[in-house]
Motif scaffolding. Sequence first.
Motif, PDB file in Angstrom:
ATOM      1  N   VAL A  26       2.796 -42.413 -24.795  1.00  0.00           N
ATOM      2  CA  VAL A  26       3.156 -40.949 -24.499  1.00  0.00           C
ATOM      3  C   VAL A  26       4.401 -40.489 -24.479  1.00  0.00           C
ATOM      4  CG1 VAL A  26       2.603 -39.069 -22.795  1.00  0.00           C
ATOM      5  CG2 VAL A  26       1.043 -41.268 -22.601  1.00  0.00           C
ATOM      6  N   SER A  27       4.433 -39.120 -25.262  1.00  0.00           N
ATOM      7  CA  SER A  27       5.975 -38.503 -25.480  1.00  0.00           C
ATOM      8  C   SER A  27       5.579 -36.955 -25.281  1.00  0.00           C
ATOM      9  CB  SER A  27       6.558 -38.920 -26.721  1.00  0.00           C
ATOM     10  OG  SER A  27       5.578 -38.389 -27.844  1.00  0.00           O
ATOM     11  N   ALA A  28       6.749 -36.425 -24.698  1.00  0.00           N
ATOM     12  CA  ALA A  28       6.409 -34.969 -24.623  1.00  0.00           C
ATOM     13  C   ALA A  28       7.741 -34.298 -24.750  1.00  0.00           C
ATOM     14  CB  ALA A  28       6.279 -34.612 -23.081  1.00  0.00           C
ATOM     15  N   THR A  29       7.944 -33.109 -25.006  1.00  0.00           N
ATOM     16  CA  THR A  29       9.146 -32.016 -25.503  1.00  0.00           C
ATOM     17  C   THR A  29       8.764 -31.189 -24.449  1.00  0.00           C
ATOM     18  OG1 THR A  29       9.415 -32.952 -27.719  1.00  0.00           O
ATOM     19  CG2 THR A  29      10.645 -31.081 -26.858  1.00  0.00           C
ATOM     20  N   ALA A  30      10.038 -30.660 -23.579  1.00  0.00           N
ATOM     21  CA  ALA A  30      10.052 -29.339 -22.646  1.00  0.00           C
ATOM     22  C   ALA A  30      11.095 -28.490 -22.991  1.00  0.00           C
ATOM     23  CB  ALA A  30       9.856 -29.825 -21.327  1.00  0.00           C
ATOM     24  N   VAL A  31      10.911 -27.184 -22.544  1.00  0.00           N
ATOM     25  CA  VAL A  31      11.959 -25.998 -22.653  1.00  0.00           C
ATOM     26  C   VAL A  31      12.489 -25.708 -21.341  1.00  0.00           C
ATOM     27  CG1 VAL A  31      12.718 -23.841 -23.457  1.00  0.00           C
ATOM     28  CG2 VAL A  31      11.419 -25.455 -25.254  1.00  0.00           C
ATOM     29  N   ASN A  88      20.818 -21.187 -16.424  1.00  0.00           N
ATOM     30  CA  ASN A  88      21.183 -20.230 -15.591  1.00  0.00           C
ATOM     31  C   ASN A  88      22.631 -19.534 -15.907  1.00  0.00           C
ATOM     32  OD1 ASN A  88      19.206 -20.837 -13.825  1.00  0.00           O
ATOM     33  ND2 ASN A  88      20.114 -22.542 -12.880  1.00  0.00           N
ATOM     34  N   PHE A  89      23.529 -20.411 -16.292  1.00  0.00           N
ATOM     35  CA  PHE A  89      24.849 -19.580 -16.730  1.00  0.00           C
ATOM     36  C   PHE A  89      25.067 -19.594 -18.373  1.00  0.00           C
ATOM     37  CE2 PHE A  89      25.243 -21.820 -12.654  1.00  0.00           C
ATOM     38  CZ  PHE A  89      26.021 -20.880 -11.697  1.00  0.00           C
ATOM     39  N   MET A  90      24.618 -20.559 -18.941  1.00  0.00           N
ATOM     40  CA  MET A  90      24.825 -20.467 -20.439  1.00  0.00           C
ATOM     41  C   MET A  90      24.257 -19.340 -20.976  1.00  0.00           C
ATOM     42  SD  MET A  90      27.044 -22.769 -20.990  1.00  0.00           S
ATOM     43  CE  MET A  90      27.076 -22.556 -22.671  1.00  0.00           C
ATOM     44  N   LYS A  91      23.258 -18.610 -20.370  1.00  0.00           N
ATOM     45  CA  LYS A  91      22.579 -17.331 -21.036  1.00  0.00           C
ATOM     46  C   LYS A  91      23.639 -16.298 -21.065  1.00  0.00           C
ATOM     47  CE  LYS A  91      19.299 -17.087 -18.116  1.00  0.00           C
ATOM     48  NZ  LYS A  91      18.269 -16.825 -17.364  1.00  0.00           N
ATOM     49  N   LEU A  92      24.735 -16.314 -20.398  1.00  0.00           N
ATOM     50  CA  LEU A  92      25.844 -15.426 -20.542  1.00  0.00           C
ATOM     51  C   LEU A  92      26.324 -15.314 -21.820  1.00  0.00           C
ATOM     52  CD1 LEU A  92      27.496 -15.719 -16.882  1.00  0.00           C
ATOM     53  CD2 LEU A  92      25.823 -13.799 -17.789  1.00  0.00           C
ATOM     54  N   PHE A  93      26.436 -16.654 -22.367  1.00  0.00           N
ATOM     55  CA  PHE A  93      26.743 -16.860 -23.717  1.00  0.00           C
ATOM     56  C   PHE A  93      25.886 -17.022 -24.735  1.00  0.00           C
ATOM     57  CE2 PHE A  93      29.480 -18.409 -20.320  1.00  0.00           C
ATOM     58  CZ  PHE A  93      30.855 -17.839 -20.394  1.00  0.00           C
ATOM     59  N   GLY A  94      24.649 -16.523 -24.684  1.00  0.00           N
ATOM     60  CA  GLY A  94      23.621 -16.463 -25.574  1.00  0.00           C
ATOM     61  C   GLY A  94      22.841 -17.626 -25.567  1.00  0.00           C
ATOM     62  N   VAL A  95      22.986 -18.650 -24.573  1.00  0.00           N
ATOM     63  CA  VAL A  95      22.345 -19.907 -24.735  1.00  0.00           C
ATOM     64  C   VAL A  95      21.185 -19.416 -23.735  1.00  0.00           C
ATOM     65  CG1 VAL A  95      22.019 -22.469 -24.447  1.00  0.00           C
ATOM     66  CG2 VAL A  95      24.192 -21.221 -25.585  1.00  0.00           C
ATOM     67  N   ASP A  96      19.744 -19.528 -23.953  1.00  0.00           N
ATOM     68  CA  ASP A  96      18.918 -19.063 -22.895  1.00  0.00           C
ATOM     69  C   ASP A  96      18.090 -20.478 -22.478  1.00  0.00           C
ATOM     70  OD1 ASP A  96      19.423 -16.497 -23.023  1.00  0.00           O
ATOM     71  OD2 ASP A  96      18.106 -16.128 -24.760  1.00  0.00           O
ATOM     72  N   THR A  97      17.921 -21.412 -23.521  1.00  0.00           N
ATOM     73  CA  THR A  97      17.140 -22.506 -23.025  1.00  0.00           C
ATOM     74  C   THR A  97      17.799 -23.916 -23.347  1.00  0.00           C
ATOM     75  OG1 THR A  97      15.775 -22.200 -25.094  1.00  0.00           O
ATOM     76  CG2 THR A  97      15.061 -21.066 -23.051  1.00  0.00           C
ATOM     77  N   MET A  98      17.226 -24.939 -23.034  1.00  0.00           N
ATOM     78  CA  MET A  98      17.771 -26.208 -23.476  1.00  0.00           C
ATOM     79  C   MET A  98      16.262 -26.982 -23.673  1.00  0.00           C
ATOM     80  SD  MET A  98      20.792 -27.076 -20.615  1.00  0.00           S
ATOM     81  CE  MET A  98      19.694 -26.644 -19.205  1.00  0.00           C
ATOM     82  N   THR A  99      16.661 -27.960 -24.583  1.00  0.00           N
ATOM     83  CA  THR A  99      15.297 -28.762 -24.814  1.00  0.00           C
ATOM     84  C   THR A  99      15.438 -30.099 -24.305  1.00  0.00           C
ATOM     85  OG1 THR A  99      14.769 -27.449 -26.837  1.00  0.00           O
ATOM     86  CG2 THR A  99      13.876 -29.552 -26.833  1.00  0.00           C
ATOM     87  N   VAL A 100      14.648 -30.962 -23.665  1.00  0.00           N
ATOM     88  CA  VAL A 100      14.667 -32.180 -23.340  1.00  0.00           C
ATOM     89  C   VAL A 100      13.384 -32.935 -23.636  1.00  0.00           C
ATOM     90  CG1 VAL A 100      16.071 -31.564 -21.216  1.00  0.00           C
ATOM     91  CG2 VAL A 100      13.344 -31.597 -21.055  1.00  0.00           C
ATOM     92  N   THR A 101      13.297 -34.225 -24.039  1.00  0.00           N
ATOM     93  CA  THR A 101      12.274 -35.112 -24.387  1.00  0.00           C
ATOM     94  C   THR A 101      12.426 -36.168 -23.684  1.00  0.00           C
ATOM     95  OG1 THR A 101      13.608 -36.315 -26.319  1.00  0.00           O
ATOM     96  CG2 THR A 101      12.624 -34.065 -26.846  1.00  0.00           C
ATOM     97  N   ALA A 102      11.242 -36.895 -23.449  1.00  0.00           N
ATOM     98  CA  ALA A 102      11.021 -38.373 -22.915  1.00  0.00           C
ATOM     99  C   ALA A 102       9.834 -38.915 -23.386  1.00  0.00           C
ATOM    100  CB  ALA A 102      10.896 -38.082 -21.531  1.00  0.00           C
ATOM    101  N   ALA A 103       9.753 -40.175 -23.436  1.00  0.00           N
ATOM    102  CA  ALA A 103       8.633 -41.141 -24.023  1.00  0.00           C
ATOM    103  C   ALA A 103       8.495 -42.499 -23.210  1.00  0.00           C
ATOM    104  CB  ALA A 103       9.023 -41.413 -25.486  1.00  0.00           C
ATOM    105  N   ALA A 104       7.217 -43.087 -23.251  1.00  0.00           N
ATOM    106  CA  ALA A 104       7.084 -44.129 -22.088  1.00  0.00           C
ATOM    107  C   ALA A 104       5.610 -44.702 -22.756  1.00  0.00           C
ATOM    108  CB  ALA A 104       6.750 -43.772 -20.886  1.00  0.00           C
ATOM    109  N   THR A 105       5.780 -46.307 -22.845  1.00  0.00           N
ATOM    110  CA  THR A 105       4.463 -46.876 -23.102  1.00  0.00           C
ATOM    111  C   THR A 105       4.043 -47.693 -22.140  1.00  0.00           C
ATOM    112  OG1 THR A 105       5.197 -46.914 -25.588  1.00  0.00           O
ATOM    113  CG2 THR A 105       3.746 -48.405 -24.995  1.00  0.00           C
TER     114      THR A 105
END
Length: 436
Positions: free
Chosen positions: A127-132, A136-153
């Motif tokens: 199983v693998s998944a990607t989430a957005v 909180n702070f970086m949106k002041l500099f134009g970065v609204d989201t971060m992407t994280v991923t994880a996988a397991a078997t």
Amino acid sequence: MMGAGPRRYSMLSRKPAVATSDEQTSKVRTRWRLWKDSKGGVAAIVAFSTIPMIAAAGLAADGLLAMLARAELSSAVDAGALAGARAFKQADLQAQARKYVYGNFNRGEIQEPPSVIVGQADGTVAVSATAVVPTNFMKLFGVDTMTVTAAATAQALGAGGMELSLVLDITGSMKGTKLSTLKTSANNLLNVLYKDQDTVENLAVAVVPFAGRVNIKPRREWMTTQPFLWQWWWTGCANERSGNAAYDDTPPATTKFPDFAPGGSVMNAGSYCPPNAALPLTASKATVKALIDGFQASGNTRTDIGMSWGWRTLSPKWRGVWTSGSTTPVDYDDPKVRKIAVLMTDGENTPWQSGDNESEAQTYAKLGNTCQGMKDNGIIIYTITFQAPANIDPYYSACATTPDHHFFSAPTEADLEEAFGRIGSEITRDNVRLVR
């Protein structure tokens, strides 16, 4: 009288000139202007350095947020992989896995349905998944989201398949209600495994009823001697072999079994040989049940011999030996099949009652060697002592896969039924593990 000459002064005695008030004022004004100029430079430096400092602080805070989100997503896909492995043989496997991923992640939004890949050959669910994750702070500099991923078997150990050997004490002390309770308990276990079916995919059960020996009729070809008309009086019990073959899974093609001749005569074997013969791995519930229902109690106790034959019903070295052309027992490392043995006894080993030379301690040493050999090959062992002396419990807790989880002391009939019930409940749940 000499005339007065010109007056001379030493350089050392000359006094410095005193500055005028105008000169002092000019110096103070110059210093003030310099101080004002430097203050303005520091302010500019501080102003320009504050921006990256704020950005760094924001990055650190949002970085921590990303770490927490990634950890939570990792836990979520772990849960999803394990859920999928537990549902390995079910049609809604993928739905079950995704349900657990969604249900265990709350720090952001999963972009697409988690990937669920099933490995039929080795019983794995990846199983693998990607989430957005919003910042909180970086949106002041134009970065609204971060992407994280994880996988397991995860892997379904046995992937739902099972080879089970029931090694059951039917000695004389089991007569009466004790034997009746054993029959009920063993049949309840069969009902858990088979439910209302006579066969289940990848499920086979062997039964090894034992007393002083194990009845292996009609397999006389496994014996060292086969005299004329032996079939008419052979009880079906072989004697122990010597060396490691006395307790391991060496097949008869390598080392045959000698005659069992208590008191020096094969004619005496019937008193120590149980009337019920061992049943090799069998797919049919009805066949297994018929043997259990027909148990007759007699003879003395040798759990070491009973367990050695239990191993032989599960060892791939005996494939085609019990039943010609059979595909069971499967290899030890077959990913689709778990190998499990259940040993039940109600008393101490009594080798002297059948004229054996071994001491009681020696028989328990052989039992320990057999159990260790089985565990070394991945066989899961459950042991039960039923209304037995407490002093023998350590031998059977040591034989079990784990003393706390796989050993049961059953002082009453109700406890014996509960022990078989707990074993049945556990082995029908597909044991699963995370593999990466």
